[in-house]
Design an enzyme around this catalytic site. Structure first.
Site, PDB file in Angstrom:
ATOM      1  N   TRP A  24      43.585  40.415  40.099  1.00 35.00           N
ATOM      2  CA  TRP A  24      43.971  39.541  38.984  1.00 35.00           C
ATOM      3  C   TRP A  24      45.234  40.115  38.337  1.00 35.00           C
ATOM      4  CZ3 TRP A  24      40.794  38.346  33.897  1.00 35.00           C
ATOM      5  CH2 TRP A  24      41.281  37.150  33.338  1.00 35.00           C
ATOM      6  N   ASP A  52      39.448  41.601  46.594  1.00 29.32           N
ATOM      7  CA  ASP A  52      38.960  40.436  45.847  1.00 29.32           C
ATOM      8  C   ASP A  52      40.145  39.683  45.266  1.00 29.32           C
ATOM      9  OD1 ASP A  52      36.618  39.027  44.310  1.00 29.32           O
ATOM     10  OD2 ASP A  52      38.178  39.405  42.814  1.00 29.32           O
ATOM     11  N   TYR A  57      44.713  33.319  40.790  1.00 34.50           N
ATOM     12  CA  TYR A  57      45.529  34.466  40.384  1.00 34.50           C
ATOM     13  C   TYR A  57      46.996  34.260  40.767  1.00 34.50           C
ATOM     14  CZ  TYR A  57      40.888  36.647  40.026  1.00 34.50           C
ATOM     15  OH  TYR A  57      39.576  36.927  39.718  1.00 34.50           O
ATOM     16  N   TYR A 193      32.939  42.594  37.878  1.00 31.10           N
ATOM     17  CA  TYR A 193      34.392  42.489  37.632  1.00 31.10           C
ATOM     18  C   TYR A 193      34.766  43.127  36.294  1.00 31.10           C
ATOM     19  CZ  TYR A 193      34.194  37.994  34.843  1.00 31.10           C
ATOM     20  OH  TYR A 193      33.989  37.010  33.921  1.00 31.10           O
TER      21      TYR A 193
END
Ligand code: NAP
Length: 279
Positions: A24, A52, A57, A193
């Site tokens: 992210w 991930d 993103y 997360y």
């Protein structure tokens, strides 16, 4: 060389590594792109195989960065990506996955998640996931940001969920009350997360105290606290190469009973249901 990263079983077969690289905020600034690709590659060099990402993103650019990082070394990696709820109709899910595959220049996503619940009926998303599995474009499917009631509803439709990715760290222990045990009973691994709360927890004095006992860092203690649970998958994001190395080394940190007691006191476990928080 540090020891290999353990895996945990997925309910439908196969395994998932318990440690991976988050993405992210990657892909948001072209000037940082080369460094972000290098950080992922450094992680792979250190034996990390899980990455991930999500179509959300960097509006797809994080997946492009993943594509660049995995070029020539796709074998042995475990790629997780996510479909945005607004795309998660039956056909939209398939189309979104195909766009993600193209951006990552690969032919398969190992675990494909619904990023959070939106307006398309869950049954439609599940049909999309089923079609993608039939075509070999995804290995397994799962969800993200699903609280216990959502998991109940999902289970009534289809028992094949492979993982639920949720906010979980020392400062966000709410899932330990019900969601984590519920998933555990079904052998559905949680993916934790924001495991260091995006850095905001790192100045906590108890983390510093426990870290000092081990000549470790507060981030390593926060990660080791999650990693001691062998069925929780932990996915810190780091673009700084020193952070990549430091986080990877957290896999070797063993917290003692005294450490865990101190952390429990500073970050108490939930005593009642708390609604699932999300970032
Ligand atoms: P995080 O991993 O808790 O924190 C990342 C931040 O901490 C970055 O600013 C990073 O800086 C910094 N950092 C990393 N290692 C550090 C260290 N050892 N010491 C000090 N600072 C450090 O937060 P996150 O990115 O929100 O969560 C991790 C991943 O989970 C995401 O990247 C994403 O893949 C996933 N996620 C999923 C959802 C969802 O809804 N499913 C939501 C949030 C996150 P540098 O980058 O400069 O190294």
């Amino acid at each position: 060389m540090s020891s290999p990263i353990p895996s945990t079983p997925l309910p439908g077969g196969g395994t998932i590594p318990i440690y991976g690289l988050g993405t992210w905020f990657m892909g948001e600034d072209a000037r940082r792109r080369a460094g972000e690709v290098a950080a992922l590659r450094l992680g792979f060099d250190l034996g990390v195989t899980l990455v991930d990402t999500a179509e959300m993103y960097g509006s797809g650019r994080a997946e492009e960065i993943v594509g660049e990082a995995i070029a020539g070394r796709r074998d042995g990696l475990f790629i997780v990506s996510k479909v945005l709820p607004e795309n998660a109709t039956r056909r939209g899910t398939v189309a979104a996955c195909e766009r993600s595959l193209k951006r990552m220049r690969t032919d398969r996503i190992d675990l494909y998640l619904l990023h959070w619940r939106g307006s398309p009926p869950l049954a439609e998303t599940l049909e999309g996931f089923a079609a993608l599995r039939r075509d070999g474009k995804i290995g397994a499917w799962g969800v993200s940001n699903f609280d216990t009631a959502d998991m109940h509803e999902l289970e009534r439709l289809d028992g094949g969920c492979a993982s639920n990715q949720v906010l979980y760290n020392l400062t966000r222990r709410g899932i330990e009350y019900d969601l984590l045990p519920w998933c555990r009973r079904r052998r559905i691994p949680i993916m934790a997360y924001s495991p260091i709360e995006q850095g905001r927890m790192l100045s906590h004095p108890t983390l510093a105290m426990v870290a000092a006992r081990h000549e470790a860092t507060p981030a390593q203690v926060a990660l080791a606290w999650l990693l001691r649970q062998k069925d929780v998958v932990v996915i810190p994001k780091a673009a700084d190469p020193d952070h990549v190395r430091e986080n990877r080394a957290a896999l070797g940190l063993r917290l003692t009973a005294d450490d865990l007691a101190a952390l429990d006191q500073a970050f108490p476990a939930p005593k009642r249901k708390q609604p699932l928080a999300m970032l």
